[in-house]
Design a protein around this motif. Sequence first.
Motif, PDB file in Angstrom:
ATOM      1  N   UNK A  89      -0.455  -4.570 -16.407  1.00  0.00           N
ATOM      2  CA  UNK A  89      -1.140  -3.028 -17.012  1.00  0.00           C
ATOM      3  C   UNK A  89      -2.481  -3.115 -16.308  1.00  0.00           C
ATOM      4  N   UNK A  90      -2.968  -4.020 -16.262  1.00  0.00           N
ATOM      5  CA  UNK A  90      -4.661  -3.834 -15.505  1.00  0.00           C
ATOM      6  C   UNK A  90      -4.353  -3.515 -14.168  1.00  0.00           C
ATOM      7  N   UNK A  91      -3.439  -4.692 -13.417  1.00  0.00           N
ATOM      8  CA  UNK A  91      -3.212  -4.250 -12.073  1.00  0.00           C
ATOM      9  C   UNK A  91      -2.811  -2.783 -11.640  1.00  0.00           C
ATOM     10  N   UNK A 122     -11.802  -1.875 -10.067  1.00  0.00           N
ATOM     11  CA  UNK A 122     -11.684  -0.738  -9.241  1.00  0.00           C
ATOM     12  C   UNK A 122     -12.768  -0.877  -8.187  1.00  0.00           C
ATOM     13  N   UNK A 123     -14.212  -0.944  -8.780  1.00  0.00           N
ATOM     14  CA  UNK A 123     -15.277  -1.109  -7.771  1.00  0.00           C
ATOM     15  C   UNK A 123     -14.589  -2.053  -6.319  1.00  0.00           C
ATOM     16  N   UNK A 124     -14.202  -3.062  -6.781  1.00  0.00           N
ATOM     17  CA  UNK A 124     -13.941  -4.132  -5.652  1.00  0.00           C
ATOM     18  C   UNK A 124     -12.869  -3.711  -4.779  1.00  0.00           C
ATOM     19  N   UNK A 125     -11.902  -3.114  -5.345  1.00  0.00           N
ATOM     20  CA  UNK A 125     -10.534  -2.772  -4.607  1.00  0.00           C
ATOM     21  C   UNK A 125     -10.478  -1.573  -3.972  1.00  0.00           C
ATOM     22  N   UNK A 126     -11.481  -0.734  -4.045  1.00  0.00           N
ATOM     23  CA  UNK A 126     -11.457   0.698  -3.254  1.00  0.00           C
ATOM     24  C   UNK A 126     -11.587   0.360  -1.947  1.00  0.00           C
ATOM     25  N   UNK A 127     -12.433  -0.446  -1.372  1.00  0.00           N
ATOM     26  CA  UNK A 127     -12.393  -0.436   0.299  1.00  0.00           C
ATOM     27  C   UNK A 127     -11.142  -0.944   0.680  1.00  0.00           C
ATOM     28  N   UNK A 128     -10.417  -1.572   0.031  1.00  0.00           N
ATOM     29  CA  UNK A 128      -9.120  -2.116   0.512  1.00  0.00           C
ATOM     30  C   UNK A 128      -7.912  -0.940   0.412  1.00  0.00           C
ATOM     31  N   UNK A 129      -8.346  -0.056  -0.493  1.00  0.00           N
ATOM     32  CA  UNK A 129      -7.272   1.340  -0.582  1.00  0.00           C
ATOM     33  C   UNK A 129      -7.802   2.009   0.583  1.00  0.00           C
ATOM     34  N   UNK A 130      -8.892   2.191   1.083  1.00  0.00           N
ATOM     35  CA  UNK A 130      -9.559   3.173   1.875  1.00  0.00           C
ATOM     36  C   UNK A 130      -8.774   2.760   3.367  1.00  0.00           C
ATOM     37  N   UNK A 131      -8.865   1.518   3.543  1.00  0.00           N
ATOM     38  CA  UNK A 131      -8.316   1.127   5.040  1.00  0.00           C
ATOM     39  C   UNK A 131      -7.029   1.579   5.418  1.00  0.00           C
ATOM     40  N   UNK A 148      -3.458  -3.185  -3.022  1.00  0.00           N
ATOM     41  CA  UNK A 148      -4.527  -3.159  -3.875  1.00  0.00           C
ATOM     42  C   UNK A 148      -3.779  -4.015  -5.125  1.00  0.00           C
ATOM     43  N   UNK A 149      -2.358  -3.586  -5.483  1.00  0.00           N
ATOM     44  CA  UNK A 149      -1.754  -4.187  -6.552  1.00  0.00           C
ATOM     45  C   UNK A 149      -1.775  -5.894  -6.291  1.00  0.00           C
ATOM     46  N   UNK A 150      -1.329  -6.226  -5.188  1.00  0.00           N
ATOM     47  CA  UNK A 150      -1.078  -7.772  -4.767  1.00  0.00           C
ATOM     48  C   UNK A 150      -2.395  -8.381  -4.885  1.00  0.00           C
ATOM     49  N   UNK A 151      -3.380  -7.737  -4.366  1.00  0.00           N
ATOM     50  CA  UNK A 151      -4.956  -8.411  -4.571  1.00  0.00           C
ATOM     51  C   UNK A 151      -5.233  -8.609  -6.026  1.00  0.00           C
ATOM     52  N   UNK A 152      -4.893  -7.426  -6.681  1.00  0.00           N
ATOM     53  CA  UNK A 152      -5.314  -7.573  -8.112  1.00  0.00           C
ATOM     54  C   UNK A 152      -4.725  -8.544  -8.985  1.00  0.00           C
ATOM     55  N   UNK A 153      -3.499  -8.940  -8.529  1.00  0.00           N
ATOM     56  CA  UNK A 153      -2.629  -9.884  -9.384  1.00  0.00           C
ATOM     57  C   UNK A 153      -3.546 -11.177  -9.490  1.00  0.00           C
ATOM     58  N   UNK A 154      -4.408 -11.766  -8.321  1.00  0.00           N
ATOM     59  CA  UNK A 154      -4.913 -13.060  -8.311  1.00  0.00           C
ATOM     60  C   UNK A 154      -6.229 -12.826  -8.578  1.00  0.00           C
ATOM     61  N   UNK A 210       5.715 -17.964  -9.662  1.00  0.00           N
ATOM     62  CA  UNK A 210       6.029 -16.592  -9.728  1.00  0.00           C
ATOM     63  C   UNK A 210       5.462 -15.579  -9.073  1.00  0.00           C
ATOM     64  N   UNK A 211       3.929 -15.678  -9.014  1.00  0.00           N
ATOM     65  CA  UNK A 211       2.964 -14.796  -8.293  1.00  0.00           C
ATOM     66  C   UNK A 211       3.330 -14.805  -7.011  1.00  0.00           C
ATOM     67  N   UNK A 212       3.809 -16.013  -6.363  1.00  0.00           N
ATOM     68  CA  UNK A 212       3.988 -16.297  -4.878  1.00  0.00           C
ATOM     69  C   UNK A 212       4.983 -15.408  -4.545  1.00  0.00           C
ATOM     70  N   UNK A 213       6.334 -15.518  -5.378  1.00  0.00           N
ATOM     71  CA  UNK A 213       7.349 -14.709  -4.873  1.00  0.00           C
ATOM     72  C   UNK A 213       7.294 -13.203  -5.201  1.00  0.00           C
ATOM     73  N   UNK A 214       6.301 -12.725  -6.206  1.00  0.00           N
ATOM     74  CA  UNK A 214       6.094 -11.535  -6.307  1.00  0.00           C
ATOM     75  C   UNK A 214       5.404 -10.912  -5.247  1.00  0.00           C
ATOM     76  N   UNK A 215       4.383 -11.617  -4.894  1.00  0.00           N
ATOM     77  CA  UNK A 215       3.583 -11.038  -3.679  1.00  0.00           C
ATOM     78  C   UNK A 215       4.285 -11.095  -2.214  1.00  0.00           C
ATOM     79  N   UNK A 216       5.184 -12.074  -1.913  1.00  0.00           N
ATOM     80  CA  UNK A 216       6.291 -11.985  -0.829  1.00  0.00           C
ATOM     81  C   UNK A 216       6.841 -10.755  -1.073  1.00  0.00           C
ATOM     82  N   UNK A 217       7.519 -10.507  -2.059  1.00  0.00           N
ATOM     83  CA  UNK A 217       8.425  -9.263  -2.126  1.00  0.00           C
ATOM     84  C   UNK A 217       7.823  -8.036  -1.938  1.00  0.00           C
TER      85      UNK A 217
END
Length: 283
Positions: free
Chosen positions: A67-69, A155-164, A211-217, A256-263
């Motif tokens: 939900x947060x991600x 959100x503040x940390x992730x915005x630059x990753x969305x911009x690129x 952004x979703x992938x980076x937020x997971x960790x 679980x996170x590893x396989x999710x990120x790879x997918x």
Amino acid sequence: MNGSPITRIGTGWLLVLPFLALVVTLFLGPIVNILWLSVTDPEPGLGNYAALVTSDNLTGILWTTIRICVITTVFSVIFGYSIAYAMVHVAQGSRNRMLSLLLVSFWISVLVRTFSWLMLLGRKGLVNETLVNIGIIVEPIEFMRNELGVLIGMVHYMIPYAVLPLLASMQNIDGRVLSASRSLGATGNQTFWRVYLPLTKPGLVAASLLVFILSLGFYVTPAILGGGKVLMVAEYISVQILVTLRWGTAAMLAALMLFGVLALLFLMSRFMKLSTIFGGAKA
């Protein structure tokens, strides 16, 4: 004679092979160990994975993380799209300055950013003090120790990753297409919604997945701004390893996170070259 190309390639591989084997061993070794622990600790079998269904605690943590991600991804992409759109439509000099400011944000530690938000959003922080002093609120708003504070920090940390990726996608749009749309009688809004936005779909998908992938960790931001009340997977893994010593559960969640990120990375590669996300060649 310099030898055949095959011989030269073979000699090059002989020089590189020991270092490549070392890198592969150091990289794959821990991953294999984690996968092994997930099915052997505390006893052999798939009991750790079965707990995903039987344990309400694990299920709640997973849903909180997802939900947060998702919320972080939505707001980061919305703000990131606006920034990327502005960068594409300004003069080259202004674009370069905006890009420089964007890149500078990557040099600021997530820990520094998190403590900055802690100072700003605390009960006696700048935001609450200002709102109280000008009479907008009577009691300080609880920004910390809840999901609101965690979301603001993420959100503040992730915005630059969305911009690129969005910027890379927008720069590939042929301006003649937009001119053709307007010459056929479309308004500015119609051109944006029916032409421009669909053309940026690959960038939107890539930005959302990144952004979703980076937020997971995320670990530091939820731990500090959440104050222990917002438990996400990364922090729970840390607790299982350092406090409860349930390494099997921690390894299962890590796997679980590893396989999710790879997918998700595979899915993202279907929409955009991964190299272009960080400014690589677009060809």
